[in-house]
Enzyme design. Sequence first.
Site, short mmCIF file in Angstrom:
data_model
loop_
_atom_site.label_atom_id
_atom_site.label_comp_id
_atom_site.label_asym_id
_atom_site.label_seq_id
_atom_site.Cartn_x
_atom_site.Cartn_y
_atom_site.Cartn_z
N LYS A 192 0.85 -1.20 0.00
CA LYS A 192 0.00 0.00 0.00
C LYS A 192 0.88 1.25 0.00
CE LYS A 192 -1.81 2.90 2.74
NZ LYS A 192 -1.77 4.12 1.92
N GLU A 199 10.00 0.82 10.46
CA GLU A 199 11.06 1.82 10.27
C GLU A 199 10.38 3.17 10.47
OE1 GLU A 199 12.89 4.65 9.09
OE2 GLU A 199 12.82 3.90 7.03
N CYS A 232 13.73 10.41 7.24
CA CYS A 232 13.71 9.93 8.62
C CYS A 232 15.07 10.09 9.27
CB CYS A 232 13.22 8.49 8.68
SG CYS A 232 14.00 7.46 7.47
N GLU A 290 9.99 15.20 15.73
CA GLU A 290 10.40 15.12 14.33
C GLU A 290 9.61 16.15 13.52
OE1 GLU A 290 9.30 11.54 12.01
OE2 GLU A 290 11.37 11.58 11.29
#
Length: 498
Positions: free
Chosen positions: A196, A271, A305, A402
């Site tokens: 997906k 992850e 990331c 983040e």
Amino acid sequence: MVSTAAPIQIEDSVTEFLKPPRKMLIGGQWVSAASGKTFDTYNPATGEVLARVAAGDHVDIHRAVAAARKAFESGPWPDMVPADRAHLMWKLADLIDEHCEELAELETLDNGKPIFFSRIVDVPTAAQTFRYMSGWATKLEGNTIPISAPGAKYFAYTLRDPVGVVGQIIPWNFPLIMASWKLAPALAVGCTVVLKPAEQTPLTALRLGELILEAGFPEGVVNIVTGFGETAGAALAAHPGVDKIAFTGSTEVGKLIVTAAAGNLKKVSLELGGKSPNIVFADANMDAAIPGAANAIFFNQGQLCTAGSRLFVHNSVFDRVVDGVAQAAKKMRIGPGMDPATHLGPLVSKEQLDRVCGYMDSGVKEGAKAVAGGRKVSGPGYFVEPTILVDVKPEMKVVREEIFGPVVTVIPFRDTAEIIASANNTNYGLASAIWTQNFSTAHRVAAKLRAGTVWINCYNVFDSALPFGGYKQSGWGREMGHQALELYTETKAVCAQI
Ligand code: NDP
């Protein structure tokens, strides 16, 4: 500086690909969503609709899982010898290379990233990932095990079996690379997949689906369901017919995946996010460290990331480094990704733009000072200035959370003990970097950093052979290298009395 050069001419094949509503790949066929619904994907450089895509939901996920199950248990895939699987993957890599320009343009139009990077990073990395992992198909070995049980003699050995039907959910920051990182190890070991892609960037995964069929993969081995996370993604994570789920994205959604996977205790690999420390010591080679620090945060508009979003600089060289990174930021050409002169494209979506601007505002409100950038770029599209914040405190949101945009906080430090504590003072543990000419400092600090990757005098160096993943809330498991095979295999112990 905003770029004004003329955008490149789009390839005819890309224009054609964008025209019809794009269907999903299920059981080797291109199909509409069972509901008949579609959704739009946008060009982040303009905010205009780019293409229309099938809006798959739990019904389509169910169809795709059934197709993947059938392909896993019958048909040519389970009987295919490893060398033939490897050959198919190599053929796919060649097709990716052959269609490099087309895939690069689709990626840039859908995600916004500069075309230069799509051409030299995204597409070649995807091809390389399939090539590297294809090599493992023929090298999945077990062991012979000496048995000490008394009274008889035994011959025991282990086999490596594919885990089965795999669900894979990927994000929008490197759509084609993420698809290849997920698909390649799973296919190498003989799994079947339901992939997906992110709602913001489904196009290169769909084009990859066409190339997968062209390469000759049997039907149902790779299924691609486009749709939203809360519907299609959640249904895939919870589906009882899925043996393993692999996810890349936010830590928040990663936790939802873990909960959803509990129903049938499917295997999970994650992850997730990061808040990576990038540490510049006083003796660093500044000609490398300063541009390195700028690239660490501004590459891919900071939507990475591993972005070096917490820049720690020894106080004796603090002003020099801040000034150097600020100069680099001010020189960056901001513009549409399709303009070959662009260094910094738009953020992926209006939502991401608002999120990043919200962080910049909150930083300034809490007392940080922007020595470069700090604002949205006016006009259409989702552009934001490359931003450097100083006078920050460890408790500020901009230091802890983040941001996933081109925003770096710069923090001074005095000594090695202090920097190790500060660098590790985060819930994340994905990546980190050290800039120093002292071999001993580099390796002493590397040993102490709680992060899945430590770069020394470099940043964002990825390789198919290098394991990648996070400590703490940055994830579970390691992708790439032979460690990636662990994610997609079960070990079977066979023990015979002889
Ligand atoms: P998400 O974590 O929401 O999206 C990643 C993927 O998960 C997408 O395919 C998304 O689908 C899907 N998803 C969303 N909700 C669910 C759910 N409940 N169950 C299953 N799948 C789901 O990231 P966002 O796009 O919302 O970005 C938000 C933040 O996440 C970013 O600002 C960044 O901090 C972080 N992020 C981290 C990434 C990384 O590489 N570690 C990559 C992307 C984001 P869909 O997009 O269709 O909704």
